[in-house]
Design a protein around this motif. Structure first.
Motif, PDB file in Angstrom:
ATOM      1  N   ASN A   1       0.856  -1.183   0.000  1.00  0.00           N
ATOM      2  CA  ASN A   1       0.000   0.000   0.000  1.00  0.00           C
ATOM      3  C   ASN A   1       0.894   1.236   0.000  1.00  0.00           C
ATOM      4  O   ASN A   1       1.596   1.484   0.975  1.00  0.00           O
ATOM      5  CB  ASN A   1      -0.914  -0.016   1.223  1.00  0.00           C
ATOM      6  N   PRO A   2       0.866   2.024  -1.084  1.00  0.00           N
ATOM      7  CA  PRO A   2       1.760   3.185  -1.163  1.00  0.00           C
ATOM      8  C   PRO A   2       1.484   4.257  -0.114  1.00  0.00           C
ATOM      9  O   PRO A   2       2.354   5.051   0.206  1.00  0.00           O
ATOM     10  CB  PRO A   2       1.525   3.726  -2.572  1.00  0.00           C
ATOM     11  N   ASN A   3       0.274   4.277   0.448  1.00  0.00           N
ATOM     12  CA  ASN A   3      -0.067   5.303   1.434  1.00  0.00           C
ATOM     13  C   ASN A   3       0.125   4.829   2.868  1.00  0.00           C
ATOM     14  O   ASN A   3      -0.231   5.540   3.798  1.00  0.00           O
ATOM     15  CB  ASN A   3      -1.509   5.766   1.217  1.00  0.00           C
ATOM     16  N   ARG A   4       0.694   3.658   3.040  1.00  0.00           N
ATOM     17  CA  ARG A   4       0.969   3.125   4.371  1.00  0.00           C
ATOM     18  C   ARG A   4       2.162   3.853   4.974  1.00  0.00           C
ATOM     19  O   ARG A   4       3.164   4.072   4.315  1.00  0.00           O
ATOM     20  CB  ARG A   4       1.257   1.621   4.266  1.00  0.00           C
ATOM     21  N   MET A   5       2.039   4.221   6.245  1.00  0.00           N
ATOM     22  CA  MET A   5       3.179   4.845   6.919  1.00  0.00           C
ATOM     23  C   MET A   5       4.286   3.803   7.042  1.00  0.00           C
ATOM     24  O   MET A   5       4.043   2.673   7.466  1.00  0.00           O
ATOM     25  CB  MET A   5       2.797   5.354   8.302  1.00  0.00           C
ATOM     26  N   CYS A   6       5.491   4.168   6.634  1.00  0.00           N
ATOM     27  CA  CYS A   6       6.597   3.215   6.663  1.00  0.00           C
ATOM     28  C   CYS A   6       7.759   3.692   7.528  1.00  0.00           C
ATOM     29  O   CYS A   6       8.578   2.882   7.936  1.00  0.00           O
ATOM     30  CB  CYS A   6       7.080   2.913   5.252  1.00  0.00           C
ATOM     31  N   ASP A   7       7.847   4.971   7.782  1.00  0.00           N
ATOM     32  CA  ASP A   7       8.962   5.515   8.556  1.00  0.00           C
ATOM     33  C   ASP A   7       8.481   6.648   9.448  1.00  0.00           C
ATOM     34  O   ASP A   7       7.546   7.376   9.079  1.00  0.00           O
ATOM     35  CB  ASP A   7      10.038   6.085   7.633  1.00  0.00           C
ATOM     36  N   ILE A   8       9.123   6.797  10.585  1.00  0.00           N
ATOM     37  CA  ILE A   8       9.012   8.005  11.401  1.00  0.00           C
ATOM     38  C   ILE A   8      10.438   8.516  11.534  1.00  0.00           C
ATOM     39  O   ILE A   8      11.272   7.905  12.200  1.00  0.00           O
ATOM     40  CB  ILE A   8       8.398   7.734  12.788  1.00  0.00           C
ATOM     41  N   ILE A   9      10.708   9.612  10.848  1.00  0.00           N
ATOM     42  CA  ILE A   9      12.065  10.164  10.819  1.00  0.00           C
ATOM     43  C   ILE A   9      12.075  11.426  11.685  1.00  0.00           C
ATOM     44  O   ILE A   9      11.283  12.342  11.471  1.00  0.00           O
ATOM     45  CB  ILE A   9      12.501  10.473   9.370  1.00  0.00           C
ATOM     46  N   PHE A  10      12.973  11.459  12.657  1.00  0.00           N
ATOM     47  CA  PHE A  10      13.009  12.569  13.604  1.00  0.00           C
ATOM     48  C   PHE A  10      13.851  13.716  13.099  1.00  0.00           C
ATOM     49  O   PHE A  10      14.902  13.523  12.488  1.00  0.00           O
ATOM     50  CB  PHE A  10      13.526  12.085  14.967  1.00  0.00           C
ATOM     51  N   THR A  11      13.345  14.931  13.364  1.00  0.00           N
ATOM     52  CA  THR A  11      14.086  16.152  13.066  1.00  0.00           C
ATOM     53  C   THR A  11      15.217  16.280  14.084  1.00  0.00           C
ATOM     54  O   THR A  11      15.273  15.544  15.062  1.00  0.00           O
ATOM     55  CB  THR A  11      13.173  17.390  13.175  1.00  0.00           C
TER      56      THR A  11
END
Length: 179
Positions: free
Chosen positions: A113-123
């Motif tokens: 699913n292209p709209n699935r969240m795959c990463d949480i990248i921190f600032t």
């Protein structure tokens, strides 16, 4: 959908884990291996991390961390100080022999699913604590495709990535466009 924090320096295992976690539908949380313990714990809590894969024994001590389901530490001879589920890298590899291939294929099929969240990248957290940016497969791959196209990547091109793969620049405009 499980949240898996990666706290590792650039190494081949990091790259393999990026792709394996994506194929299994996990949300990857790349954490800077040079951050301090307070920032590290904040990122684990803020991202609702379920698992931690680290190559630093110092940051894999369950007594110092928020609650996690499992910790995998790549350092040899890691002893679990509080009887949590902690695996060494070798023990982690041995677990793969008990997973049947059809299970992996079924899980991977659901993740397409292209709209699935795959990463949480921190600032970097320059104004306050680091903030997690939720990324989808679509957003990351469009950016990577644009990078490959505008930089005229061709078959056989190689890249030397000098920044940590936990950083969006190294991952999205370094590693992913090479694919």
């Amino acid at each position: 959908g499980d949240h898996v924090a990666l706290h590792m320096h650039n190494c081949p295992e990091y790259v393999f884990l990026c792709f394996a976690l994506s194929m299994l539908g996990a949300v990857k949380i790349p954490l800077n291996p040079k951050c301090g313990l307070t920032e590290f714990c904040h990122c684990l809590e803020d991202s609702d991390a379920d698992y931690l894969i680290s190559n630093s024994r110092r940051f894999a001590d369950p007594r110092l961390l928020p609650p996690l389901n499992t910790i995998i530490c790549s350092e040899k001879n890691y002893d679990d100080p509080v009887n949590t589920t902690v695996y060494t890298w070798d023990d982690f590899h041995k677990l793969s022999s008990v997973v049947e291939e059809d299970i992996v294929e079924r899980v991977a099929a659901v993740c397409d699913n292209p709209n699935r969240m795959c990463d949480i990248i921190f600032t970097s957290g320059s104004s306050t604590r680091p903030k997690g940016v939720m990324e989808t497969n679509d957003s990351l791959l469009r950016n990577a495709y644009g990078t490959a196209r505008t930089r005229c990547y061709e078959f056989g091109h190689r890249a030397y990535i000098t920044t940590p793969l936990c950083h969006v620049m190294a991952y999205v405009t370094g590693l992913l466009p090479l694919l």
